[in-house]
Design a protein around this motif. Structure first.
Motif, mmCIF file in Angstrom:
data_model
loop_
_atom_site.group_PDB
_atom_site.id
_atom_site.type_symbol
_atom_site.label_atom_id
_atom_site.label_comp_id
_atom_site.label_asym_id
_atom_site.label_seq_id
_atom_site.Cartn_x
_atom_site.Cartn_y
_atom_site.Cartn_z
ATOM 1 N N GLY A 190 0.695 -1.534 0.430
ATOM 2 C CA GLY A 190 0.095 -0.024 0.370
ATOM 3 C C GLY A 190 0.935 0.890 0.361
ATOM 4 O O GLY A 190 0.098 2.726 -0.342
ATOM 5 N N GLN A 191 1.963 1.030 -0.041
ATOM 6 C CA GLN A 191 3.079 2.974 -0.280
ATOM 7 C C GLN A 191 3.927 2.488 -0.948
ATOM 8 O O GLN A 191 5.592 1.761 -0.606
ATOM 9 C CB GLN A 191 3.707 2.685 1.381
ATOM 10 N N PRO A 192 3.550 2.346 -2.343
ATOM 11 C CA PRO A 192 4.977 1.718 -3.596
ATOM 12 C C PRO A 192 5.794 2.914 -3.622
ATOM 13 O O PRO A 192 7.232 2.039 -4.097
ATOM 14 C CB PRO A 192 4.172 2.021 -4.698
ATOM 15 N N LEU A 193 5.586 4.575 -3.180
ATOM 16 C CA LEU A 193 6.529 5.500 -3.292
ATOM 17 C C LEU A 193 7.388 5.603 -1.626
ATOM 18 O O LEU A 193 8.975 6.173 -2.335
ATOM 19 C CB LEU A 193 6.258 6.824 -3.522
ATOM 20 N N ALA A 194 6.673 4.517 -0.408
ATOM 21 C CA ALA A 194 8.255 4.760 0.666
ATOM 22 C C ALA A 194 9.552 3.634 0.950
ATOM 23 O O ALA A 194 9.778 2.315 -0.566
ATOM 24 C CB ALA A 194 6.885 3.791 1.513
ATOM 25 N N LYS A 195 9.981 4.706 0.871
ATOM 26 C CA LYS A 195 11.530 3.301 0.725
ATOM 27 C C LYS A 195 11.856 3.924 2.094
ATOM 28 O O LYS A 195 12.442 5.081 2.344
ATOM 29 C CB LYS A 195 12.200 4.327 -0.054
ATOM 30 N N PHE A 196 12.816 3.755 1.856
ATOM 31 C CA PHE A 196 13.844 3.288 3.522
ATOM 32 C C PHE A 196 15.182 3.457 2.577
ATOM 33 O O PHE A 196 15.796 2.789 1.592
ATOM 34 C CB PHE A 196 14.590 1.394 4.180
ATOM 35 N N TRP A 197 16.272 4.281 3.368
ATOM 36 C CA TRP A 197 17.423 4.598 2.504
ATOM 37 C C TRP A 197 18.287 4.226 3.939
ATOM 38 O O TRP A 197 18.235 4.734 4.651
ATOM 39 C CB TRP A 197 17.712 5.683 2.524
ATOM 40 N N ALA A 198 19.748 4.223 3.658
ATOM 41 C CA ALA A 198 20.965 4.466 4.728
ATOM 42 C C ALA A 198 22.004 5.432 4.211
ATOM 43 O O ALA A 198 22.237 4.219 2.629
ATOM 44 C CB ALA A 198 20.900 3.146 5.826
ATOM 45 N N GLY A 199 23.267 5.756 4.969
ATOM 46 C CA GLY A 199 24.282 6.436 3.759
ATOM 47 C C GLY A 199 24.937 7.374 4.243
ATOM 48 O O GLY A 199 24.765 8.248 5.456
ATOM 49 N N ARG A 200 25.243 7.700 3.413
ATOM 50 C CA ARG A 200 25.882 9.347 3.486
ATOM 51 C C ARG A 200 25.303 10.050 2.333
ATOM 52 O O ARG A 200 25.002 9.930 1.183
ATOM 53 C CB ARG A 200 27.339 9.612 3.657
ATOM 54 N N ARG A 201 24.502 11.072 2.839
ATOM 55 C CA ARG A 201 24.155 11.997 1.066
ATOM 56 C C ARG A 201 22.781 13.895 1.602
ATOM 57 O O ARG A 201 23.131 13.646 3.102
ATOM 58 C CB ARG A 201 22.149 11.295 1.522
ATOM 59 N N PHE A 202 22.886 14.013 0.675
ATOM 60 C CA PHE A 202 22.189 14.921 0.714
ATOM 61 C C PHE A 202 20.992 14.932 1.111
ATOM 62 O O PHE A 202 20.212 14.577 0.086
ATOM 63 C CB PHE A 202 22.422 16.042 -0.685
ATOM 64 N N TYR A 203 20.414 15.547 1.721
ATOM 65 C CA TYR A 203 19.112 15.435 2.614
ATOM 66 C C TYR A 203 18.002 16.745 1.910
ATOM 67 O O TYR A 203 17.908 17.154 3.301
ATOM 68 C CB TYR A 203 18.809 14.773 3.955
ATOM 69 N N ARG A 204 16.930 16.460 1.346
ATOM 70 C CA ARG A 204 16.193 17.362 1.203
ATOM 71 C C ARG A 204 16.162 19.075 1.733
ATOM 72 O O ARG A 204 15.939 20.030 2.317
ATOM 73 C CB ARG A 204 15.181 17.009 2.158
ATOM 74 N N ARG A 205 17.474 19.118 0.993
ATOM 75 C CA ARG A 205 18.050 20.624 0.965
ATOM 76 C C ARG A 205 17.510 21.455 0.520
ATOM 77 O O ARG A 205 16.324 21.183 -0.867
ATOM 78 C CB ARG A 205 19.673 20.793 0.415
ATOM 79 N N HIS A 206 17.007 22.621 1.063
ATOM 80 C CA HIS A 206 16.222 23.697 0.568
ATOM 81 C C HIS A 206 17.515 25.298 0.120
ATOM 82 O O HIS A 206 18.667 25.293 1.341
ATOM 83 C CB HIS A 206 15.240 24.246 1.513
ATOM 84 N N ASP A 207 17.842 25.439 -0.560
ATOM 85 C CA ASP A 207 18.792 26.818 -0.989
ATOM 86 C C ASP A 207 18.299 27.769 -0.973
ATOM 87 O O ASP A 207 17.468 27.807 -2.312
ATOM 88 C CB ASP A 207 19.878 25.971 -1.189
ATOM 89 N N ILE A 208 18.948 29.198 -1.525
ATOM 90 C CA ILE A 208 18.942 30.682 -2.538
ATOM 91 C C ILE A 208 20.185 30.498 -3.222
ATOM 92 O O ILE A 208 20.720 31.394 -2.654
ATOM 93 C CB ILE A 208 18.831 31.867 -1.207
ATOM 94 N N HIS A 209 19.591 30.312 -4.755
ATOM 95 C CA HIS A 209 20.924 30.251 -5.722
ATOM 96 C C HIS A 209 21.701 31.382 -5.804
ATOM 97 O O HIS A 209 22.928 31.209 -5.599
ATOM 98 C CB HIS A 209 20.088 29.641 -7.317
#
Length: 497
Positions: A190-209
């Motif tokens: 029932g959750q086709p887009l849900a995902k588990f992750w692990a590692g080192r990553r850029f996580y949902r960053r918000h920026d001003i270019h």
């Protein structure tokens, strides 16, 4: 700073996978035009599915890439046969100041960002390699395969990002591996887009270019679950950490040679894709705990815990179809007030140290910026930021106010003239300094189209900066040690895909 991962292409089964595919799941040989049509439709559906499942739409460059056709990336991926996808960001060139030295960049002391056009003093690049992995059964052809329906099995992605930096001053080259992570999705019924992750990553960053300011950046190492659908919104929960070594800054006489380890653990909850005022909102809550070990003299830094809340409102199709407006409010205390996964540092006469005592400290921040294309011959991107920080380790309170704008006049689809003006005001109560730094840049450009975020772009630039007397000796390096103004010029290319 780096762009988000590009949209992923459809995965193509490797020869090994095809060889091990059970007879009942292996695609039948094409025998008619109808079979060709079915295969093409299935490939398109897989493209759409993966693009949705692993999209990143929080960063400026990621949104610009998503809005384009990604012709260069598509060509590279076609040559590679769909086995791997490649993204990247690069800027390179050279600049020098009016005194004969290399460009160092003009930035107000105490300001966490600077306006970047004609003010970047380094060659910087990132290469992103990603691979989408499916089980053989995921390639079954069926009439129900749509972007909003699950595949026949789990969907995984592995991504690695390498970064390189080399200052124009020639003081060395740095290499880093800011991302190395894997995610597996479509494993919860029932959750086709849900995902588990692990590692080192850029996580949902918000920026001003325009000023390269990542105002919400919980990037680091850890793991979690994301894209859990809960009615009209999505949820994500992550544990992300960061560690380093430093002397203890709170000692009466801190010793930079007598170091201990510091770690910071962040528990980050997000609610996003929330319908709000014709756009979407993202709300985040973070609990951060900072711990310090014992140094060689037996001194131990205190453990501190803080909380933070962030709100980001994004309105797409602002003024133009590819325009975006983004507004944010943030408040954090103690170790969580950085709005990052990392640790905050303080510069003292003895050196630079991790800020080790933060109980009672806080930070408030508000940002507003947008970029839009106003017709065929004009685009614009203004910025406004206010930040107030209260420290409790003897460094007092600091205010930062920033305002700037980058308008671009497009003479045709390829030639344009970019201007950028920005002013940063900083008041520091402990340093007893208060002043402004203003920067103006003019940059004739050749780009691939007549849009604000068109890349690649080749530009020449001339920059003038001026700053208050309180900042003399702290801006522009040795060449401007006794000045309150400076000039620089150079050339640069910038691209992302």
């Amino acid at each position: 700073p780096a762009p988000a991962a590009p949209l992923a292409p459809a995965a193509t089964p490797t020869p090994e996978a095809a060889a091990t595919t059970p007879p009942e799941t292996a695609a039948a040989p094409k025998a008619a035009a109808d079979d060709d049509d079915d295969l093409a439709a299935s490939a398109a559906s897989l493209d759409d599915y993966v693009a949705i499942a692993y999209r990143n739409d929080t960063e400026t460059r990621a949104r610009a890439i998503a809005a384009s056709r990604r012709a260069l990336a598509d060509r590279v991926e076609q040559v590679l046969g769909g086995f791997i996808d490649i993204g990247g960001y690069f800027r390179a060139g050279y600049g020098r100041d009016s005194q004969g030295g290399p460009l160092l960049g003009f930035q107000a002391p105490g300001a966490p960002a600077k306006y970047r056009l004609g003010n970047e003093a380094e060659t910087y690049g990132e290469l992103i390699f990603g691979k989408n992995i499916y089980l053989p059964g995921a390639f079954k052809l069926n009439d129900q395969l749509r972007p909003d329906q699950p595949l026949a099995g789990p969907v995984a992605r592995v991504q690695v990002r390498m970064s390189f930096v080399s200052p124009y001053s020639g003081s060395g080259t740095g290499f880093d591996l800011p991302e190395a992570w894997a995610a597996i999705g479509n494993v919860i019924p029932g959750q086709p887009l849900a995902k588990f992750w692990a590692g080192r990553r850029f996580y949902r960053r918000h920026d001003i270019h325009a000023n390269d300011f990542y105002f919400w950046d919980m990037s680091g190492g850890g793991g979690g679950i994301e894209d859990v659908q809960a009615g009209p919104v999505k949820l994500a929960l992550a544990w992300i950490g960061f560690g380093t070594s430093s002397g203890i800054s709170s000692l009466p006489e801190p010793d930079p040679a007598n170091v201990t380890g510091f770690t910071k653990s962040n528990y980050d909850l997000r609610v996003y894709d929330m319908p709000f005022l014709f756009g979407k909102a993202e709300v985040g809550f973070t609990v951060a705990t900072m711990r310090g070990g014992t140094d060689a003299a037996g001194n131990e830094a205190e453990t501190e815990t803080g909380v933070a809340a962030s709100f980001v409102y994004t309105l797409d199709k602002f003024i133009s179809d590819d325009g975006t407006n983004k507004f944010s409010l943030q408040y954090g205390t103690s170790a969580a007030k950085t709005f990052t996964a990392g640790l905050e540092t303080v510069g003292l006469p003895q050196g630079s140290f991790v800020r080790s005592e933060q109980e009672g400290s806080w930070r408030f921040r508000v940002t507003e910026h947008f970029s839009a294309n106003v017709g065929e011959h004009f685009s614009v991107g203004p910025v406004a930021v206010y930040q107030s920080t209260k420290q409790t380790d003897g460094t007092g309170q600091q205010h930062w106010l920033s305002a700037g704008v980058r308008p671009i006049v497009h003479f045709n689809h390829y030639f344009n003239l970019a201007l950028e003006g920005g002013v940063d005001w900083v008041k520091d109560s402990v340093a007893e300094t208060e002043g402004t730094l203003g920067k103006i840049t003019i940059a004739p450009q050749v780009s691939i189209s007549n849009r604000w975020a068109s890349r690649p772009v080749i530009r020449a630039f001339g920059t003038a900066a001026f700053w208050s007397d309180d900042f003399v000796g702290q801006v522009g390096g040795i060449d401007h040690a006794n000045s309150s103004n400076g000039l620089s010029a150079g050339v640069q290319m910038e691209t992302w895909w």
